[in-house]
Design an enzyme around this catalytic site. Structure first.
Site, PDB file in Angstrom:
ATOM      1  CB  CYS A   1      -0.820   8.888   7.005  1.00 24.29           C
ATOM      2  SG  CYS A   1      -0.468   8.616   5.268  1.00 24.29           S
TER       3      CYS A   1
ATOM      4  CB  CYS B   1      -0.923   0.023   1.203  1.00 21.79           C
ATOM      5  SG  CYS B   1      -2.000  -1.388   1.242  1.00 21.79           S
TER       6      CYS B   1
END
Ligand SMILES: Cc1ncc(COP(=O)(O)O)c(C=O)c1O
Lengths: 394, 143
Positions: B103, B33
């Protein structure tokens, strides 16, 4: 600023701008009008059509002006599909097309068409034997791009054209990255439909064309007035069309020299990066590639971080990492040439122009070296590889 | 597209590095990813985090959230560190673009993973701490 993103768009040249200016406020007539005031605009559009056609060995009347590459791609693929429906509903394309073609194919799949996405090799070249094997009695269109926008690989158009012709299938090519950058000839290459876009060769944005071979009877894109032989209605965008014509003329004039200059600088760039940055690789074909394209992967780092740091040194570049595409997957092109995800995330595309200098390339190489080192020092993947003994650091 | 705080933490990341014989190490995310975060914690006998370091592979937001998360947990007790959520990290950075919110989740997860490792090594149960979900080594090997 160092602009190395010429595959995204190019700077419009001053000569193009100057040629466009009279057609905004002075020669503003609708070029389709009958009175003499429209004569200058009509003539300028004719001229532009000639110049645009000349670059690919086409006739003026085979050029249909559009509002850009995406529109031309959509038109070509959808209209060819509709035209061929009576014969069949099978389309062949490649796995590395631009989204303007890929998403149109996916749209057609929802409409009941079948699409074969032919694989490319590790350098991004379409597998001709697989292409030929994919042909069926109901195949109505082969659409394969002339040159890839990410990795720059140039496809064997002549061979594909011959295969299409032998099997009586229409051949469309998305030449948005190739037109004005490498020699193209619709007759020699057996091309029936070709898309191009003005802003990729120093012309204006939002203007392109579709070449439709005489006798290829695909339908209209926009219904309305009689413009563009009733296939693409709407008052012509005179200034932009004139600008694109001049850009085509300039591109034709400088083609050989520019190709040589760009390719030399590109090879210098590739050479330095591969020699001076450890764990880097070149994506795409070594020789059959656009003269202005270089595409690298730097292991253990991620592309967006690299782009931000390059930007801080005034360098404009692009990447196929997921973060720059807004999805979780890196570019479909990098995956199609067989790169694992983690390596594809660390890609960098640098695309030069005829004006790029060796000093700019040297500055960029130094910046890349320093940034890659900095990001690797921060990378857990790099740390793991050192620990495992996979890599050596001096 | 990034706030000034994010850019500051990306350009001058705090606490980049590793800790030898760390009390706890947590690695989350996966290369597939495009984001991997590893956080090292040095925790004293009093249960206070003396030192936090990180290594991150990822975009600007991934680096900035790692940097901010390590800043936020330093000097905190293990229990207080558990309260450093992704929201707290985002707020401290003056927000993140919507596509980058994951994130901050990764940063929270990395802290938890490091605390989990610390608990395992010391036979402790930390109230409210669950086993981290992301085993990136596995995922990388699967590739
Ligand atoms: C190969 C290719 N096809 C199509 C397009 C779309 O062209 P436009 O931006 O003119 O719509 C691009 C531009 O990015 C391209 O590179």
């Amino acid at each position: 600023m160092i602009y190395l993103d010429n595959a995204a768009t190019t700077k419009m040249s001053e000569e193009v701008f100057d040629a466009m200016k009279p057609y905004f406020c002075e020669q503003y007539a609708n070029p389709s009008a009958i009175y003499s005031f429209a004569g200058s605009a009509a003539k300028a559009v004719d001229e532009a059509r000639k110049k645009t056609a000349a670059l690919i060995g086409a006739r003026s009347e085979e050029i249909y002006f559009t509002a850009g590459g995406s529109e031309s791609d959509n038109w070509a693929v959808r209209a060819a599909a509709a035209f061929g429906k009576a014969k069949g509903k099978h389309i062949i394309t490649s796995t590395i097309e631009h989204h303007a073609v890929l998403h149109t194919c996916q749209y057609l799949e929802k409409q009941g068409y079948e699409v074969t996405y032919v694989n490319v090799d590790a350098h991004g070249k379409i597998k001709l034997d697989a292409l030929e094997a994919a042909i069926r009695p109901d195949t109505i269109l082969i659409t394969v791009m002339a040159a890839n926008n990410e990795i720059g690989t140039i496809q064997p158009l002549k061979e594909i054209g011959a295969i299409a012709k032998k099997n009586h299938i229409l051949f469309h090519t998305d030449a948005v990255q190739a037109y004005g950058h490498i020699p193209l000839n619709v007759d020699e290459m057996g091309i029936d439909l070709l898309s191009a876009s003005g802003h990729k060769f120093n012309g204006p944005k939002g203007t392109g064309f579709l070449y439709i071979r005489r006798g290829v009877r695909i339908g209209a894109l926009i219904h309305g007035g009689a413009q563009e032989r009733s296939r693409r209605a709407g008052t012509l965008n005179t200034p932009n069309i004139v600008g694109m014509g001049v850009a085509a003329e300039l591109a034709a004039r400088s083609l050989d020299e520019r190709m040589k200059k760009e390719a030399a600088l590109r090879d210098y760039l590739i050479d330095r990066i591969l020699k001076e940055v450890p764990y880097s690789r070149l994506n795409g074909h070594l020789t059959d590639r656009l003269p202005n394209n270089a595409n690298f992967c730097f292991e253990f780092i991620e592309g967006e971080s690299l782009l931000i740091l390059l930007d801080q040194q005034g360098i404009c570049a692009s990447s196929g990492s997921a973060c720059t595409s807004g999805s979780l997957d890196p570019s479909h092109v990098l995956l199609a040439i067989g790169l694992p995800h983690e390596i594809a995330h660390g890609s960098l595309r640098l695309t030069l122009s005829g004006e790029t200098t060796k000093e700019e390339i040297d500055f960029t190489v130094e910046a890349i070296k320093q940034i890659v080192e900095r990001l690797r020092a921060m990378s857990p993947l790099y740390e793991d590889s050192i620990k495992r003994g996979d890599i050596n650091v001096q | 597209m990034y706030s000034e705080k994010v850019m500051d933490h990306f350009n001058n990341p705090r606490n980049v590095g590793t800790i030898e014989n760390a009390s706890g190490v947590g690695t989350v995310g996966n290369a597939k990813c495009g984001d991997i975060m590893r956080i090292y914690l040095d925790i004293g006998d009093d249960g206070v985090i003396q030192e936090a370091k990180f290594k991150t592979f990822g975009c600007g937001a991934a680096v900035a959230t790692s940097s901010m998360a390590t800043e936020l947990v330093k000097g905190k007790t293990v229990q207080q560190a558990l309260e450093v959520t992704n929201k707290a990290v985002m707020e401290a950075l003056d927000g993140l673009p919507p596509v980058k919110v994951h994130c901050s989740l990764l940063a929270e997860e990395a802290i938890h993973a490091a605390l989990w490792d610390y608990a395992q090594k010391n036979n402790l149960t930390i109230e409210g701490l669950k086993k981290p979900v992301d085993d990136i080594e596995e995922k990388v090997k699967e590739e």
